[in-house]
Structure formats: C-alpha cells, structure tokens
Design a protein around this motif. Structure first.
Motif, PDB file in Angstrom:
ATOM      1  N   ALA A 356      44.981  31.525  36.145  1.00  0.00           N
ATOM      2  CA  ALA A 356      45.305  31.954  34.784  1.00  0.00           C
ATOM      3  C   ALA A 356      45.870  30.793  33.977  1.00  0.00           C
ATOM      4  CB  ALA A 356      46.313  33.104  34.828  1.00  0.00           C
ATOM      5  N   GLN A 357      46.710  30.002  34.615  1.00  0.00           N
ATOM      6  CA  GLN A 357      47.262  28.837  33.926  1.00  0.00           C
ATOM      7  C   GLN A 357      46.169  27.840  33.579  1.00  0.00           C
ATOM      8  OE1 GLN A 357      49.735  25.609  35.847  1.00  0.00           O
ATOM      9  NE2 GLN A 357      51.388  26.806  34.905  1.00  0.00           N
ATOM     10  N   GLY A 358      45.227  27.646  34.507  1.00  0.00           N
ATOM     11  CA  GLY A 358      44.109  26.745  34.250  1.00  0.00           C
ATOM     12  C   GLY A 358      43.250  27.218  33.092  1.00  0.00           C
ATOM     13  N   ALA A 359      43.057  28.550  33.016  1.00  0.00           N
ATOM     14  CA  ALA A 359      42.280  29.104  31.910  1.00  0.00           C
ATOM     15  C   ALA A 359      42.962  28.843  30.581  1.00  0.00           C
ATOM     16  CB  ALA A 359      42.082  30.609  32.115  1.00  0.00           C
ATOM     17  N   PHE A 360      44.283  28.949  30.577  1.00  0.00           N
ATOM     18  CA  PHE A 360      45.019  28.683  29.341  1.00  0.00           C
ATOM     19  C   PHE A 360      44.898  27.219  28.950  1.00  0.00           C
ATOM     20  CE2 PHE A 360      48.145  28.998  26.098  1.00  0.00           C
ATOM     21  CZ  PHE A 360      48.944  27.871  26.202  1.00  0.00           C
ATOM     22  N   LEU A 361      45.044  26.303  29.910  1.00  0.00           N
ATOM     23  CA  LEU A 361      44.942  24.877  29.616  1.00  0.00           C
ATOM     24  C   LEU A 361      43.548  24.521  29.111  1.00  0.00           C
ATOM     25  CD1 LEU A 361      46.969  23.518  32.649  1.00  0.00           C
ATOM     26  CD2 LEU A 361      47.622  23.358  30.246  1.00  0.00           C
TER      27      LEU A 361
END
Length: 372
Positions: A356-361
């Motif tokens: 999820a964090q990667g998707a945000f970045l």
C-alpha cells in the motif's frame, strides 16, 4: 487534615484523620475549625462516618498526585501533564473548589459544562475533555476511598468537532516536495507522507530506528518537552513499513547529513549541532506551510496545516482511492481501535501495508525510481 480520637464499641480508642481542604486555605487554626464547624464534622465524627466530606479542590489535587504518581496505571506524557493540570486548576477547581465533593449534583455539572460552550466559547471537544477529567477525579477518589459516588457518571456533553483537516492529493504532495530544496526538509515531508507518523514521532527518530534489513521503522518513543517520552498510546508503540523507494531516499539523506551515526537524529536541528531534532512547529511555519501555499493548496488565513495533515491525507487516499483494506490502514496508522479509522474489520497484513505504501509512492510519482 483534622486529627480526631474516636471511642469504639469495646471501650478502646483509635485515632484517625479527616481531610477538610488544603492547608493554604486555612492559614490559622481558627479558620480551620470554622471549616470543621461548617461541615458538621464534630457531629459526624462520633458516628464513625467515613471521610467522604472532602472539598472538591482537595479531591482534585489528590487526583493529580495519584493519577500522575507511582500508582498510575500508565504514566502520563510530558505533554499531557500541564494540559490536565490547566483544566483541573483553571476550570474545575476555579468553579467547584469550595464545594463539598459529595454535594455536587449531576444537573449542576451538566449546566456548567454547557455554559462553558455557550458562554465561554469553548469547543464541545474541549468541554468533553473537561467532563472526562472531572469524571476521572471522582473515579480516583472512589478508588482511594475519598468519596463514595461519582456525580459525573450520567452527565452528557457533545463531543463532535467542527475541525475538518485539510487533505491533499498525491499530486499536491509531489508539488510540495518539489518546493522544498533542502534535502532534510524534503526527506522529512516524504517520510511523514508515506508513513503517517505523528510529528512528535518522526522527529524523535534516530538512525538506529531505521531497520534497513527488515524494511521497517521502529516507533518506540516521541519527542516531548525537549526529551524522549512514551508513545501516545500502547498501540502507537510498534513498527511502520518502509518501502524500498522510501528506504532509498532515507539512505541518500543519511549520506548527506552531517549527523549520520546510529544514535544521531534522522532529522536533526542543524542550528543546535544535531543535539536535538528539528523543531516541528518552526519547520511547519517557515517551510511546509509556505511550500503548500506555493504548490496551490488553498489555505485560509489562520487555517491549520502541518505534518498531521499528511497523516490524514495518506489515510484518506488509501481508503478512498487505493481501496486498501481498512485493517491494513489501521495497522499503518497504529490506531488502537479500528473505529478510529472506520467501522470495518479485516486482517492486518505486513506485506499489504508495504504494498500500500508503494502504491502511494507511485501515485506521488516516485515509484519508478531505481532502488539500489
């Protein structure tokens, strides 16, 4: 304290004490005995009645000592103590201090709390906090046998807040980052935006908290009143994911930082030679807020905007745009109750949080960066 001697049924005597108020209120013995007479204590002593006729100011001061002392179930943070003392002394004792704690009635309390909003202009959330502290004063009093009932039990207040956090999009996040030319400021905002750490948590980070091999950041403290303190809640003490993209930016900042030892602050105050972290409120006022306005974020004069808005923004994007499981979002924000995040329940998953964090970045525009 009034010391008295009581004749018991078997003819023996026992000594006891009964609280009548604070010593500062009774500078002479004569004034103390006047209070004894006003309370009718001489009559009650012979009936061996318990000492439940304590004045509210003495009960409140006892609460401060008991709840912030060794008997406290969980020590209060350095930020919390002065706030609670302010509410207790400037509101509760100011209004109820001279009253007998056991004589204060629920309806009186409710009317007073309402007047704090309608007459004094306090927000309902603040009024609700004052009500909660008063409830706690009596609860501690009952626990320590200073009073035998809690008149706040059935008192009601409103708790909704009119405050609505400014939420920014990933595109606005990138625009703000591009306005920050200082690598310390850039990395601070990026880390906060991707992890949703509270301001006091992120500035307390040392390099030893960055667990490179585990791809996690350890949260075990927060910076308060110029020193390390306990996390806001037990649930706050834990770990947040660190996606490889975020890790790369942190590694690049460490290579540039003049304070890169394991015990150094990740985001140090350069003016203080790295001995303390960057001052969050000053950074927001001097750098983050101007960058946000320059990036096109609409902020009214005096409208709040700071690092905490990045926490709101990540949560909002993950739930509404990223369609991430609410339980995963709850884990990332480290809320103790999912209802704080939303009224849903799913299983927490570490890999999902990192994804999820990667998707945000990626949405910010940094996902294509080469990870070394």
């Amino acid at each position: 304290m009034l010391r008295y001697r009581l004749n018991t049924a078997d003819g023996s005597r026992k000594e006891n004490t009964l609280p009548i108020g604070l010593l500062s209120d009774f500078p002479t013995e004569k004034t103390a005995w006047r209070e004894v007479d006003r309370l009718g204590l001489l009559v009650r002593i012979n009936s061996e009645e318990s000492g439940t006729r304590i004045r509210f100011d003495a009960l409140a001061e006892y609460y401060l000592k008991a709840d912030f002392g060794d008997d406290a179930a969980r020590p209060k943070s350095a930020n919390t103590i002065p706030i609670v003392e302010h509410y207790v002394r400037d509101y509760l004792i100011a209004r109820w201090g001279n009253e007998l704690a056991s004589d204060i009635r629920p309806l009186e309390i409710q009317r007073w709390l309402k007047s704090l909003h309608t007459g004094n202009g306090l927000a309902w959330t603040t009024v609700s906090k004052i009500r909660g502290i008063m409830h706690r004063v009596y609860k501690v009093g009952i626990l320590h046998e200073r009073v035998d009932k809690n008149p706040v039990e059935h008192v009601e207040t409103r708790s909704q807040s009119l405050y609505k956090a400014v939420v920014i999009t990933p595109q606005q996040t990138l625009a703000i980052l591009n306005k920050l030319t200082n690598p310390l400021h850039y990395t601070l905002v990026l880390t906060c935006a991707a992890t949703a750490l509270r301001a006091s948590e992120i500035i307390s980070l040392r390099w030893s908290d960055i667990l490179w091999s585990d791809r996690q950041i350890r949260i075990s403290k927060r910076w308060a009143k110029g020193e390390d303190g306990e996390t806001k809640t037990a649930a706050s003490n834990g770990y947040v994911p660190m996606h490889p993209v975020l890790a790369q930016y942190l590694k690049e900042w460490r290579a540039q930082s003049p304070y890169s030892k394991v015990d150094d602050f990740v985001f140090p105050s350069l003016l203080k030679d790295g001995k303390v972290p960057i001052w969050a409120s000053t950074f927001v006022q001097d750098h983050l807020r101007p960058a946000a306005i320059s990036a096109g974020v609409i902020l009214a004069k005096g409208q709040r905007f700071g690092l905490h808005n990045l926490r709101h923004s990540l949560s909002t994007w993950l739930v509404n745009k990223g369609k991430v499981d609410p339980k995963t979002v709850q884990g990332m924000l480290r809320h103790s109750d999912i209802r704080t995040t939303m009224n849903l329940y799913t299983q927490d998953d570490r890999d999902e949080k990192q994804a999820a964090q990667g998707a945000f970045l990626s949405a910010v525009g940094l996902g294509s960066r080469t990870v070394q």
